[in-house]
Design an enzyme around this catalytic site. Structure first.
Site, short mmCIF file in Angstrom:
data_model
loop_
_atom_site.label_atom_id
_atom_site.label_comp_id
_atom_site.label_asym_id
_atom_site.label_seq_id
_atom_site.Cartn_x
_atom_site.Cartn_y
_atom_site.Cartn_z
N GLY A 130 42.21 39.08 32.20
CA GLY A 130 43.56 39.60 31.95
C GLY A 130 44.62 38.55 32.23
O GLY A 130 45.77 38.87 32.56
N GLY A 190 51.09 39.89 32.47
CA GLY A 190 51.31 40.70 33.66
C GLY A 190 50.77 40.11 34.97
O GLY A 190 51.01 38.95 35.30
N ASP A 201 36.36 40.35 24.41
CA ASP A 201 36.78 41.75 24.52
C ASP A 201 35.79 42.46 25.46
O ASP A 201 34.65 42.73 25.07
CB ASP A 201 36.76 42.37 23.12
CG ASP A 201 37.11 43.85 23.14
OD1 ASP A 201 37.23 44.43 24.23
OD2 ASP A 201 37.26 44.42 22.04
N GLY A 258 42.83 45.15 32.04
CA GLY A 258 42.78 46.61 32.03
C GLY A 258 43.69 47.17 30.96
O GLY A 258 44.55 46.47 30.41
N SER A 266 44.17 50.57 41.41
CA SER A 266 45.53 51.09 41.20
C SER A 266 45.84 52.09 42.31
O SER A 266 44.93 52.75 42.83
CB SER A 266 45.58 51.81 39.85
OG SER A 266 46.71 52.65 39.78
N TYR A 321 42.58 57.27 33.25
CA TYR A 321 43.04 56.03 33.90
C TYR A 321 42.89 56.09 35.43
O TYR A 321 42.17 55.26 36.00
CB TYR A 321 44.49 55.72 33.49
CG TYR A 321 45.02 54.47 34.16
CD1 TYR A 321 44.75 53.21 33.63
CD2 TYR A 321 45.75 54.53 35.34
CE1 TYR A 321 45.20 52.05 34.25
CE2 TYR A 321 46.22 53.39 35.96
CZ TYR A 321 45.94 52.16 35.42
OH TYR A 321 46.38 51.01 36.05
N LYS A 370 40.08 54.03 37.84
CA LYS A 370 40.46 53.15 38.94
C LYS A 370 39.89 53.64 40.27
O LYS A 370 39.63 52.85 41.18
CB LYS A 370 41.99 53.05 39.01
CG LYS A 370 42.60 52.35 37.79
CD LYS A 370 42.17 50.89 37.72
CE LYS A 370 42.89 50.12 36.63
NZ LYS A 370 42.53 48.69 36.62
#
Ligand code: NAI
Length: 257
Positions: free
Chosen positions: A9, A13, A42, A72, A115, A155, A159
């Site tokens: 990632g 971000g 991917d 993510g 998260s 989601y 997490k």
């Protein structure tokens, strides 16, 4: 001794902020992402996960000192199955696939990005069939058990399972001499957060989340906490999930820790 850090990632971000801090610290970063990375892969598919691991091992020459698993997708996406595929199965395939390259490296450490939604009251039932299927490493059963509410609920559950998967690995990874921790960021100003905040339904619950510090995080603030966990300053921190959320979890679950 390897000075290679792998960041999934890395194109955006939090992952991108980690990349910049590590590079400023003299590390050579091998990024993994869908675009703008040393290894383009991917991680939502078994083939992509194999490509990510093989590509990193080749680029890194087989030895890795630091690993950050940040790639993510958010709870606002249409295609709900991508949530467990990327956030859980993709994350762990890269983590486990690269473990062999970290073993024996001095100060080897990995951080997985969970998260603060992973323990959100009212959202998580610890023994839900969806969470159980992820923990059983059964991807197709997990897809079959996707919550009816779709990505928005998948989601936090993905997490939650991811954080438990990190803790389940503490013994094996500790014995291998590689520290492994998770981080639980709160709302952080990134494209993923923006997608959730702009979603007509999910956006309302995102807005309603309490944040005692009164503001959202900048990606750099999460990245600094990740870099702490990677550093020798955290030499005895292992198997932990560190909340970096402006106090949001404490506000929602003051009696839980
Ligand atoms: P972001 O959208 O800025 O970055 C995510 C990166 O993951 C992107 O570069 C994207 O291309 C990559 N990615 C997505 N699907 C992929 C796939 N199938 N294969 C390879 N790469 C893929 O998002 P952000 O916010 O930086 O997210 C980083 C991590 O932090 C995620 O795991 C997210 O769930 C987590 N997080 C974010 C929070 C937030 O408020 N932004 C809060 C809590 C956790």
């Amino acid at each position: 001794m390897s000075n290679i850090a792998v960041v999934t990632g890395s194109a955006s971000g939090i992952g991108n902020a980690v990349r910049q801090l590590l590079e400023a610290d003299g590390m050579r970063v091998v990024g993994v992402d869908l675009h703008d990375a040393e290894v383009i892969a991917d991680v939502s598919t078994p083939e992509g996960r194999s490509k990510a691991v093989a590509g990193v091992l080749e680029t890194a020459g087989g030895a890795i000192q630091k690993l950050v698993v940040a790639a993510g997708v958010g709870g606002h996406i249409e295609q709900a199955d991508l949530v467990p595929r990327v956030n859980y199965f993709g994350a762990l395939a890269v983590l486990d696939g690269l473990a062999v390259a970290m073993k024996g490296q001095p100060d080897a450490a990995a951080v997985v990005v969970s998260s603060n939604s992973a323990q959100m009251p009212g959202l998580i039932s610890e023994d839900s069939p969806f969470i159980q299927a992820m923990l059983d490493d059964d991807e197709e059963r997990a897809i079959a058990e996707l919550p009816e509410a779709g990505a928005a609920l998948a989601y936090p559950m993905s997490k939650h399972a991811l954080a438990r998967a990190v803790r389940k690995r503490a013994t094996e990874w500790g014995e291998a001499g590689v520290r492994l921790n998770g981080i639980a960021p709160g709302t952080t100003e990134t494209p993923l957060f923006r997608g959730a905040a702009d979603h007509p339904v999910l956006g309302r619950s995102v807005d309603a989340l309490p944040i005692p510090l009164g503001r959202r995080a900048k990606p750099d603030e999460i990245a600094r906490a990740i870099c702490f966990l990677l550093s020798t300053d955290a030499s005895y921190v292992h198997g932990s999930i560190m909340w970096v959320d402006g106090g949001g979890d404490a506000a929602m679950r003051p009696d839980g820790f």
